[in-house]
Write an enzyme that holds these catalytic residues in place. Structure first.
Site, PDB file in Angstrom:
ATOM      1  N   GLU A 279       0.832  -1.207   0.000  1.00 12.38           N
ATOM      2  CA  GLU A 279       0.000   0.000   0.000  1.00 12.38           C
ATOM      3  C   GLU A 279       0.866   1.255   0.000  1.00 12.38           C
ATOM      4  OE1 GLU A 279      -3.411  -0.019  -0.308  1.00 12.38           O
ATOM      5  OE2 GLU A 279      -2.919  -2.111  -0.712  1.00 12.38           O
ATOM      6  N   TRP A 282       2.141   1.587  -3.546  1.00  7.25           N
ATOM      7  CA  TRP A 282       1.121   2.108  -4.467  1.00  7.25           C
ATOM      8  C   TRP A 282       1.043   3.633  -4.338  1.00  7.25           C
ATOM      9  CZ3 TRP A 282      -1.352   0.528  -8.606  1.00  7.25           C
ATOM     10  CH2 TRP A 282      -1.553  -0.836  -8.830  1.00  7.25           C
ATOM     11  N   TRP A 311     -19.983   8.192 -22.026  1.00 12.92           N
ATOM     12  CA  TRP A 311     -20.511   8.210 -20.661  1.00 12.92           C
ATOM     13  C   TRP A 311     -21.966   8.660 -20.649  1.00 12.92           C
ATOM     14  CZ3 TRP A 311     -17.151   5.726 -17.853  1.00 12.92           C
ATOM     15  CH2 TRP A 311     -15.778   5.867 -18.072  1.00 12.92           C
ATOM     16  N   ASN A 346     -10.899   1.001   2.105  1.00 13.38           N
ATOM     17  CA  ASN A 346     -10.249   0.966   0.796  1.00 13.38           C
ATOM     18  C   ASN A 346     -10.954   0.052  -0.202  1.00 13.38           C
ATOM     19  OD1 ASN A 346      -7.950   1.624  -1.012  1.00 13.38           O
ATOM     20  ND2 ASN A 346      -7.554  -0.559  -0.838  1.00 13.38           N
ATOM     21  N   TRP A 364     -15.956   8.882 -14.687  1.00  9.21           N
ATOM     22  CA  TRP A 364     -15.192   8.682 -13.456  1.00  9.21           C
ATOM     23  C   TRP A 364     -14.763   9.994 -12.822  1.00  9.21           C
ATOM     24  CZ3 TRP A 364     -10.210  10.604 -13.493  1.00  9.21           C
ATOM     25  CH2 TRP A 364      -9.653  10.880 -14.753  1.00  9.21           C
ATOM     26  N   TRP A 387      -9.285   6.147  -8.824  1.00  9.12           N
ATOM     27  CA  TRP A 387     -10.446   6.261  -9.701  1.00  9.12           C
ATOM     28  C   TRP A 387     -10.135   5.768 -11.110  1.00  9.12           C
ATOM     29  CZ3 TRP A 387     -15.516   6.818  -9.458  1.00  9.12           C
ATOM     30  CH2 TRP A 387     -16.061   7.137  -8.220  1.00  9.12           C
TER      31      TRP A 387
END
Length: 477
Positions: A279, A282, A311, A346, A364, A387
């Site tokens: 984590e 990341w 979209w 998360n 998004w 995202w």
């Protein structure tokens, strides 16, 4: 006598603070500290009111801690980044600043702000900048062709190799400036910005370090096994402190090594420690990405063809998602947790992001902005990266044909419905079986529910998303 000014931004701590440490090396220097609020800029960046409140509470703690070491913290406010160079120049003149020290920030607007400040001050003030918020500086972890990695796993391997070769060590808190008599410091007036209660997370460097120590000593062993279950208090909840720099990633790594000493060298030794280290890496990956690809800071997807996805435009669906009224209990529980605490588990961030961008087929970027407006740990790089991962538009993202089934996720990770019952109390009386899909469980006897029907059918929504992404990829979007 030289006068050193430390400009605090998202690094609200004394320990392991590279700019502060460097400013205090010269024992003859007078050391001052500064924080400048920029409310209009915060508004443009959708800073959450809870994060503003959390920030101010930490500033109060920081001002007191600095004062105990003979360093006054001055507070100023200007509307936006464009006003900062002149404001800093005026303060440096008034306080006869000879050296300015600050830690770098990596989003594009922040980089441009800092370049403008350096250009404005360079003729009269010596400026020192530092990479502080990462284990490894952007541009330091690259492929053999010296380009940025586009996949996380090889990035992680290269980062671990460098960390093994030269493990980072946190810097100590600077000693008190005994010969320095601080001038009266400006009061920390309320921000000219809306705030919202952030007391769920205690403020201050001491509280952050205690939470870090407790997590590493008591929870990290089982982290890999328990982290995906939102009803359990199994995650670190340290992200708000990392976002504002109340903790550094080097402190996190040191605390992790205290319980798993070989974590960098034998990463298979402890699944929980390895999982949490991933984590942290990341977080590194996403921050390195926005430096290597600054278009990510300009509302652009990493995968160019995904910008052609058709979209949907549906304000009612967006509002239902924001309010936690989609008819999918786990999605709704997660969104209500976000709205109430300014924080979300998360795994649930992935579930609700997938639901918005795939099942509802809404852009998004609408979700990215809403998260920033609510999150106490709102961090641009991590939020954007998360995202884009969920929406299949980002670097090393989930493939577009992967969609989280919110009902299956609920059954797997909240099997008794404990998390759902906490945040969607109107479903509390349902059985453990029915609570995951209140209107789709056969053989259940139930009274009329004060709960919405599902906005979309998962199977039909999945097919629509696959069709839209496939069309965009083939150039027909």
């Amino acid at each position: 006598m030289p006068t050193h000014l430390v400009w605090f931004r998202e690094d609200l701590r004394l320990a392991d603070h590279r700019a502060l440490h460097a400013a205090c090396v010269d024992p003859t220097a007078q050391v001052l500290a500064l924080f400048i609020a920029t409310p209009q800029q915060w508004q443009a960046h959708q800073m959450a009111p809870r994060q503003a409140d959390f920030l101010r509470r930490h500033l109060v703690c920081l001002q007191q801690a600095l004062a105990e070491r003979g360093i006054p913290l001055y507070y100023h406010q200007v509307p936006c980044f464009l006003d900062l160079p002149d404001a800093l120049a005026a303060l440096c003149t008034a306080k006869r600043i000879t050296h300015l020290f600050f830690n770098r920030q990596y989003p594009l607007n922040e980089q441009r702000r800092d370049q403008a400040v350096l250009q404005r001050l360079r003729p009269t003030v010596i400026c020192h900048t530092f990479d502080d918020s990462l284990l490894l500086a952007p541009g330091q972890v690259t492929t053999q062709q010296r380009s940025m990695f586009r996949v996380f796993t090889p990035f992680k391997r290269a980062a671990l190799a460098q960390l093994c070769e030269k493990p980072p060590r946190p810097l100590p808190i600077p000693a008190p400036r005994r010969a320095q008599m601080p001038a009266p410091q400006s009061l920390l007036a309320p921000f000219d910005y809306p705030t919202q209660d952030s007391s769920y997370f205690p403020a201050g460097e001491t509280a952050a370090l205690q939470r870090l120590q407790h997590f590493c000593e008591k929870q990290v062993t089982d982290y890999a096994l328990r982290r995906d279950f939102p009803a359990l208090a199994a995650t670190s909840q340290l992200s708000p402190y990392l976002t504002l720099g109340v903790l550094s990633p080097r402190q996190c790594l040191q605390a992790l090594q205290a319980v798993a000493p070989d974590i960098l060298y034998q990463p298979r030794g402890s699944e929980g420690a390895v999982s949490w280290l991933n984590e942290l890496l990341w977080r590194e990956f996403y921050r390195h990405l926005i430096v290597a690809f600054p278009n990510l800071c300009q509302h652009q997807p990493f995968v160019a063809w995904t910008d052609q996805v058709a979209w949907q435009v549906n304000a009612q669906w967006l509002q239902a998602w924001q309010q936690g009224c989609t008819g999918y209990p786990l999605v709704d529980a997660a969104m209500r947790q976000l709205n109430h605490l300014g924080w979300m588990h998360n795994r649930l961030r992935m579930v609700v992001a997938s639901f918005l961008s795939k099942q509802l087929l809404l852009d998004w970027r609408l979700g990215e902005r809403y998260f920033m407006s609510q999150l106490i740990d709102g961090d641009f790089a991590a939020n954007n990266g998360g995202w884009q991962w969920a929406a299949s538009t980002g670097c090393d993202a989930a493939p577009y044909f992967r969609l989280f089934n919110p009902t299956a996720q609920s059954q797997r990770f909240d099997p008794q419905g404990a998390f759902i019952r906490q945040w969607v109390p109107e479903l509390a009386a349902l059985s453990d079986r029915a609570i995951h899909a209140p209107y789709a469980t056969p053989g259940e006897k139930r009274t009329t529910l004060d709960y919405p029907q599902p906005l979309v059918d998962h199977s039909l929504a999945r097919q629509r998303a696959l069709t839209a992404f496939a069309a965009a990829k083939s150039g027909q979007g």
